[in-house]
Design an enzyme around this catalytic site. Structure first.
Site, short mmCIF file in Angstrom:
data_model
loop_
_atom_site.label_atom_id
_atom_site.label_comp_id
_atom_site.label_asym_id
_atom_site.label_seq_id
_atom_site.Cartn_x
_atom_site.Cartn_y
_atom_site.Cartn_z
N GLY A 111 -7.47 2.18 -2.87
CA GLY A 111 -6.38 1.64 -2.07
C GLY A 111 -5.27 0.38 -2.33
N LEU A 166 -7.56 -2.64 -8.53
CA LEU A 166 -6.97 -2.67 -10.01
C LEU A 166 -5.53 -3.65 -10.72
CD1 LEU A 166 -5.29 0.92 -7.52
CD2 LEU A 166 -7.11 0.78 -9.76
N GLU A 197 -7.92 -5.00 0.91
CA GLU A 197 -6.64 -5.36 0.99
C GLU A 197 -5.85 -6.22 1.31
OE1 GLU A 197 -5.28 -2.81 -1.17
OE2 GLU A 197 -7.62 -1.58 -1.83
O1 GNR Z 1 -10.10 1.50 -6.41
C1 GNR Z 1 -10.34 0.62 -5.82
N1 GNR Z 1 -11.56 0.71 -5.34
C2 GNR Z 1 -12.83 -0.07 -5.02
C3 GNR Z 1 -14.11 -0.21 -5.26
C4 GNR Z 1 -14.97 -1.09 -4.48
C5 GNR Z 1 -14.62 -2.08 -3.54
C6 GNR Z 1 -12.78 -1.79 -3.58
C7 GNR Z 1 -11.75 -1.24 -4.27
S1 GNR Z 1 -9.85 -1.57 -4.07
C8 GNR Z 1 -9.47 -0.49 -5.08
C9 GNR Z 1 -8.27 -0.59 -5.44
C10 GNR Z 1 -7.51 -1.89 -5.55
O2 GNR Z 1 -7.61 -2.56 -5.36
N2 GNR Z 1 -6.93 -1.94 -3.98
O3 GNR Z 1 -6.85 -3.35 -3.90
NI NI Z 2 -7.29 -4.59 -5.55
#
Ligand code: GNR
Ligand code: NI
Length: 172
Positions: A46, A93, A135
């Site tokens: 996400g 991220l 998100e």
């Molecule tokens: O890539 C992502 N993996 C994830 C794993 C467990 C719970 C939430 C996430 S979201 C994250 C990507 C991200 O930072 N989205 O804001």
């Molecule tokens: Ni995130």
């Protein structure tokens, strides 16, 4: 198509509160396409607009194995959430190299508009439900590390600040 720069914690811009998307137009469609490309490039499930320094209520997700089912979610609102909660290890991220346990609703239903302006309902569970909540937190300026202990959050902040300073020094 273009790759976008992802803000890294503790950048203060990650704590800005996003405003609703007022008009779903070409600018928003281009932004969504660029966010999807950036999410795939970073191997994320996400990405919220806040993370690319756009403070409007827009996020993209893809929890499919094949990475071929991108979802564009504009102006999401929660219409139902379960009483049941789950704890899972989350990454972000914007917080590279770290993860931590976060409690989330096990199931959540949202309504939103897609990139064409159609209203959709999403009934999410599992990783998708976790991702939606992660998100939507970004859109209100919240990063998952705020759910961790002050000790763990402090260690993450110190390490990421140090890495950012080293990257600046190497660039000069
Ligand atoms: O890539 C992502 N993996 C994830 C794993 C467990 C719970 C939430 C996430 S979201 C994250 C990507 C991200 O930072 N989205 O804001
Ligand atoms: Ni995130």
């Amino acid at each position: 198509m273009a790759l976008l720069n992802i803000l890294t914690y503790p950048d203060p811009r990650l704590h800005k509160v996003a405003k609703p998307v007022a008009q779903i137009d070409e600018r928003i469609r281009t932004l969504a396409a660029d966010m999807i490309e950036t999410m795939y490039e970073s191997s994320g499930v996400g990405l919220a607009a806040t993370q690319v320094d756009v403070h409007e209520r827009l996020l993209v997700m893809d929890v499919s194995e094949e990475r071929d089912q991108p979802l564009v979610v504009i102006n999401p609102r929660v219409v139902w959430q379960s009483n049941e909660v789950v704890v899972g290890d989350e990454g972000c991220l914007s917080v590279p190299g770290f993860s931590g346990d976060v409690e989330r609703y096990a199931q959540i239903h949202i309504e939103f508009e897609n990139e064409r302006g159609d209203t959709h309902k999403l009934e999410a569970e599992g990783l998708l439900a976790v991702c939606v909540q992660h998100e939507m937190d970004h859109l209100i300026g919240k990063v998952y590390v705020e759910y961790l202990s002050p000790l763990k959050r402090g260690r993450i902040k110190t390490k990421l600040l140090k890495e950012a300073k080293e990257a600046l020094r190497e660039a000069s």
